[in-house]
Design an enzyme around this catalytic site. Sequence first.
Site, PDB file in Angstrom:
ATOM      1  N   LYS A 121       0.850  -1.186   0.000  1.00 27.28           N
ATOM      2  CA  LYS A 121       0.000   0.000   0.000  1.00 27.28           C
ATOM      3  C   LYS A 121       0.887   1.238   0.000  1.00 27.28           C
ATOM      4  O   LYS A 121       1.702   1.430   0.896  1.00 27.28           O
ATOM      5  CB  LYS A 121      -0.919  -0.012   1.227  1.00 27.28           C
ATOM      6  CG  LYS A 121      -1.804   1.219   1.310  1.00 27.28           C
ATOM      7  CD  LYS A 121      -2.894   1.036   2.333  1.00 27.28           C
ATOM      8  CE  LYS A 121      -3.660   2.324   2.553  1.00 27.28           C
ATOM      9  NZ  LYS A 121      -4.720   2.154   3.541  1.00 27.28           N
ATOM     10  N   ASP A 226     -13.816   5.362  11.192  1.00 24.29           N
ATOM     11  CA  ASP A 226     -14.188   5.287   9.777  1.00 24.29           C
ATOM     12  C   ASP A 226     -14.595   3.852   9.457  1.00 24.29           C
ATOM     13  O   ASP A 226     -14.210   3.297   8.439  1.00 24.29           O
ATOM     14  CB  ASP A 226     -12.996   5.735   8.923  1.00 24.29           C
ATOM     15  CG  ASP A 226     -13.391   6.135   7.508  1.00 24.29           C
ATOM     16  OD1 ASP A 226     -14.594   6.346   7.263  1.00 24.29           O
ATOM     17  OD2 ASP A 226     -12.488   6.228   6.655  1.00 24.29           O
TER      18      ASP A 226
HETATM   19  P1  ADP Z   1      -7.696   3.453   0.726  1.00 20.60           P
HETATM   20  O1  ADP Z   1      -7.765   3.863   2.163  1.00 20.60           O
HETATM   21  O2  ADP Z   1      -6.816   4.362  -0.067  1.00 20.60           O
HETATM   22  O3  ADP Z   1      -9.053   3.246   0.110  1.00 20.60           O
HETATM   23  P2  ADP Z   1      -7.408   0.649   1.383  1.00 20.60           P
HETATM   24  O4  ADP Z   1      -6.445   0.261   2.422  1.00 20.60           O
HETATM   25  O5  ADP Z   1      -8.840   0.732   1.796  1.00 20.60           O
HETATM   26  O6  ADP Z   1      -6.971   2.028   0.692  1.00 20.60           O
HETATM   27  O7  ADP Z   1      -7.261  -0.358   0.171  1.00 20.60           O
HETATM   28  C1  ADP Z   1      -7.895  -0.187  -1.083  1.00 20.60           C
HETATM   29  C2  ADP Z   1      -8.335  -1.538  -1.647  1.00 20.60           C
HETATM   30  O8  ADP Z   1      -7.244  -2.432  -1.801  1.00 20.60           O
HETATM   31  C3  ADP Z   1      -9.304  -2.263  -0.735  1.00 20.60           C
HETATM   32  O9  ADP Z   1     -10.637  -1.912  -0.963  1.00 20.60           O
HETATM   33  C4  ADP Z   1      -9.049  -3.727  -1.052  1.00 20.60           C
HETATM   34  O10 ADP Z   1      -9.811  -4.123  -2.164  1.00 20.60           O
HETATM   35  C5  ADP Z   1      -7.584  -3.753  -1.417  1.00 20.60           C
HETATM   36  N1  ADP Z   1      -6.755  -4.182  -0.259  1.00 20.60           N
HETATM   37  C6  ADP Z   1      -6.123  -3.374   0.620  1.00 20.60           C
HETATM   38  N2  ADP Z   1      -5.428  -4.080   1.535  1.00 20.60           N
HETATM   39  C7  ADP Z   1      -5.607  -5.371   1.230  1.00 20.60           C
HETATM   40  C8  ADP Z   1      -5.140  -6.617   1.810  1.00 20.60           C
HETATM   41  N3  ADP Z   1      -4.322  -6.652   2.869  1.00 20.60           N
HETATM   42  N4  ADP Z   1      -5.530  -7.766   1.229  1.00 20.60           N
HETATM   43  C9  ADP Z   1      -6.348  -7.746   0.149  1.00 20.60           C
HETATM   44  N5  ADP Z   1      -6.817  -6.625  -0.435  1.00 20.60           N
HETATM   45  C10 ADP Z   1      -6.454  -5.452   0.084  1.00 20.60           C
END
Ligand code: ADP
Length: 291
Positions: A121, A226
């Site tokens: 990320k 959130d």
């Molecule tokens: P943001 O806060 O920018 O929206 P997120 O952490 O919510 O970022 O991640 C965005 C997307 O990436 C999530 O909706 C999910 O689909 C995918 N995702 C994030 N972390 C994971 C993880 N550890 N395993 C699988 N999918 C993930």
Amino acid sequence: KLDVRVLRYMSSEEFRVLTAVEMGSKNHVIVPTSLIAQIAGLRHGGVNKILGELAKKKLVAKVKNSMYDGYRLTYGGYDYLALKTFSRRGSIYSIGKQIGVGKESDVYLVADEEEIQSVLKIHRLGRVSFRAIKAQRDYLQNRKTASWLYMSRLAAMKEYAFMKILHEHGFPVPKPIDQSRHCVLMELIDAFPLREVIEVKNPGKLYSDLMDLIVRLASYGLIHGDFNEFNILLKEDGEPVLIDFPQMVSISHPNAEWYFNRDIECIRTFFRKRFGYESVLYPKFNLDVNR
Ligand code: ADP
């Protein structure tokens, strides 16, 4: 966009200069060319040429100031440095497809040399207006000059620290693997985001699991802030996993009860609209949270 090809074609001198720009950024938003040369230990002329090449690859950007010419690191350059660190530590060997574009992050599938997949990320603050975020996020307050790279790094450090503590205490969050600069590397969760789930076998069970999770967090002193279908993944076995917690607040925060109730309300509203499920039971801050 993450350009992996650029990783292969960098000379050690270019890397030295890029690192010098990063080091200079600690004290300068725009790093003077002379300082870059000094930190890199190269001649002024040599540095100019290399900076030009780095700028062509969009890893740095030239900035003309009224006082001096200089360079600043770009997100591309910062991505490069973080990836280089992960690769040196053996945490990342290859980069796969992008699986998420958040408001303030990019999420990629990556793998190590044993082909074990994980999730990278990359925090990208600055995409949405500063004022909107400033109102929400504590670490952004009292900062006049905003350096987005710096704040993205703080966001990543904070996320990694929370994830580590929550994971160690048995909360359903991805296992954090590594962190560098504005990036967090974590366990890949094989699941769908709740917002994409049309139907569940037992909405009542999931509802109470999520309410329990909110209460468990509060008993640990934390309110998510959130808690919604965007930040929850649902595994095949029906277990929820929390993936994102950018604005966690303490239960001793003056508005703690308001945040707590809003988290509860988010879930209630979602369950009503999506699953047609409503319950008279829901946690109450004063009764269910031991403070
Ligand atoms: P943001 O806060 O920018 O929206 P997120 O952490 O919510 O970022 O991640 C965005 C997307 O990436 C999530 O909706 C999910 O689909 C995918 N995702 C994030 N972390 C994971 C993880 N550890 N395993 C699988 N999918 C993930």
